[in-house]
Design an enzyme around this catalytic site. Structure first.
Site, PDB file in Angstrom:
ATOM      1  N   ARG A 181     113.708  -0.646  26.748  1.00  0.00           N
ATOM      2  CA  ARG A 181     113.626  -0.493  28.471  1.00  0.00           C
ATOM      3  C   ARG A 181     114.716  -0.814  29.083  1.00  0.00           C
ATOM      4  NH1 ARG A 181     110.989   2.487  26.188  1.00  0.00           N
ATOM      5  NH2 ARG A 181     108.625   2.982  26.135  1.00  0.00           N
ATOM      6  N   SER A 230     104.309   3.470  34.055  1.00  0.00           N
ATOM      7  CA  SER A 230     104.149   2.136  33.618  1.00  0.00           C
ATOM      8  C   SER A 230     104.487   0.988  34.303  1.00  0.00           C
ATOM      9  CB  SER A 230     104.562   1.876  32.468  1.00  0.00           C
ATOM     10  OG  SER A 230     103.864   2.681  31.294  1.00  0.00           O
ATOM     11  N   GLU A 300     108.388  -3.232  34.913  1.00  0.00           N
ATOM     12  CA  GLU A 300     109.187  -2.181  34.422  1.00  0.00           C
ATOM     13  C   GLU A 300     109.490  -1.148  35.654  1.00  0.00           C
ATOM     14  OE1 GLU A 300     108.292   1.798  31.483  1.00  0.00           O
ATOM     15  OE2 GLU A 300     107.572  -0.248  30.927  1.00  0.00           O
TER      16      GLU A 300
END
Length: 321
Positions: A181, A230, A300
Site C-alpha cells: 500500500r 478500506s 489507509e
C-alpha cells in the site's frame, strides 16, 4: 472576499494562459466519496498533461498544491484545503489504449472498474482485480492498491509523473519502489498516466474472474454506501477488520459516521457525517484496538485539510496535528 477569490485575483496574470477549469471555494464534499469536508480555496481541473505542467510552473512553490484524483480514498477535514486542489479530468486523463498485444496505456483519471472493462474488451488478462478497487488509476499507482490477492505493482511497466515545478519524470516499475500500500516515488508527484502489462487470456475467463470479484464485493463490502474503501491497512499477521471486530467496534457510530456493520474496516457516512465525525471515529477505533490487542492500526485512507478551530483541541485529534 473569500480566500479563493483573493488567491485567484493575486495570481490572475500567471494563470491567464491555462485551458483548464478554475473554481474558487470549491466544496470538497462534492468531490470525495465520503461526501464530507470543507472547501478548497481553488480547484483546478487541467485539460491535459501540458496544461497541468503549465499550471505547476505558473503557481509559486510556496502556495500549496494538492492532488485528489477522483476522491475515493480521501477524507477532507472540515475547514477545507488551503491553496490549490488539482483534480484530473476524465476527458484529458481518463482514456486508455492498447499499445501492444498485452500492454495498455491509461490515464491516471480512468476509474479502476473502467480499466478492468477495457482490458476485458481487449482480451488482456490480469486486470480483473481492478474491478474490485474503488477509485482511479492515479490513486492505485500511488498507494499500490490491490484486491483479491493482486496488487497494482504487478501490472506496472512505467509511470509518467509531473513534479511540483512541472517537470516530467518517467519511472520504471523498480524506480516506483513499491511496497504494501505504498510507493516510494509518490512524494510530491502527480501521476498522469501509466503503461501496464497483462497477458493474453480468453475473454470468458476474464469475465468470470471479474464476476467473481464483483460477487465478493457485493457480499462482504458496503459498496452502495458513502465510503472511502478500506479505512486501515492490514497489520502484519492479521486483518484490520478482525482487530476492529475484536475490539467491539463493528457498527460503532460517532455523529453521522459509522464503522460498517457489514465490513467493519469500511467507514461510512450515514448521511450527516462531517469530516470531524469520520476522523474522530477512526481515531477512536485505533485507540480501542490498541488497548485491546496492542496493535497500532495505520490509516489507509488519506486525510488532508485543516481542522476547524473548535475541533483542533480535541484530545483524540490533538495527537494528529
Amino acid at each position: 472576499m473569500t480566500r479563493g477569490s483573493v488567491l485567484l485575483e493575486k495570481l490572475g496574470d500567471r494563470l491567464s494562459g491555462l485551458r483548464g477549469r478554475l473554481t474558487p471555494d470549491a466544496g470538497m464534499d462534492k468531490i470525495t466519496w465520503f461526501r464530507a469536508g470543507g472547501e478548497a480555496d481553488l480547484l483546478f481541473q487541467p485539460q491535459d498533461e501540458e496544461d497541468l505542467a503549465a499550471f505547476l510552473k505558473a503557481v509559486p512553490e510556496e502556495i500549496p498544491v494538492t492532488i485528489v484524483g477522483i476522491g475515493s480514498n480521501l477524507l477532507v477535514r472540515d475547514d477545507g484545503m488551503r491553496g490549490f486542489v488539482v483534480r484530473l479530468s476524465a476527458k484529458g486523463f481518463g482514456e486508455a489504449e492498447v499499445i501492444s498485444p498485452t500492454r495498455i496505456r491509461a490515464g491516471a483519471a480512468i476509474p479502476d472498474k473502467r480499466l478492468a472493462a477495457f482490458a476485458l474488451e481487449a482480451g488482456i488478462g490480469g486486470f480483473h482485480f481492478f474491478h474490485g478497487i474503488p477509485g482511479g488509476l492515479g490513486g492505485a499507482l500511488r498507494m499500490n492498491a490491490g484486491a483479491n490477492g493482486v496488487e497494482t505493482s504487478e501490472r506496472v511497466v512505467e509511470v509518467r509523473a509531473l513534479d511540483r515545478r512541472g517537470e516530467l519524470h518517467v519511472f520504471s516499475n523498480a524506480e516506483m519502489g513499491y511496497s504494501y500500500r505504498a510507493s516510494a516515488a509518490s512524494q510530491g508527484l502527480i501521476f498522469t498516466s501509466a503503461v501496464l502489462e497483462g497477458y493474453a487470456e480468453d475473454r470468458e475467463a476474464i469475465r468470470a474472474a471479474m464476476d467473481a470479484v464483483q460477487h465478493h464485493r457485493e457480499t462482504v463490502q458496503p459498496i452502495r454506501e458513502k465510503t472511502g474503501g478500506s479505512t486501515f491497512k492490514n497489520p502484519e499477521g492479521t486483518s484490520a477488520w478482525k482487530e476492529i471486530d475484536r475490539a467491539g467496534c463493528r457498527g460503532l457510530m460517532i455523529g453521522g459516521a459509522q464503522m460498517s456493520p457489514m465490513h467493519c474496516n469500511f467507514m461510512i457516512n450515514t448521511g450527516t457525517a462531517t469530516g470531524y465525525d469520520l476522523e474522530y471515529l477512526g481515531e477512536t477505533v485505533r485507540a480501542r484496538v490498541l488497548e485491546n490487542s496492542g496493535i497500532k492500526l495505520e490509516w489507509e485512507i488519506k486525510r488532508i485539510g485543516a481542522f476547524k478551530p473548535d475541533h483542533s483541541v480535541d484530545p483524540f485529534l490533538g495527537q494528529l496535528l
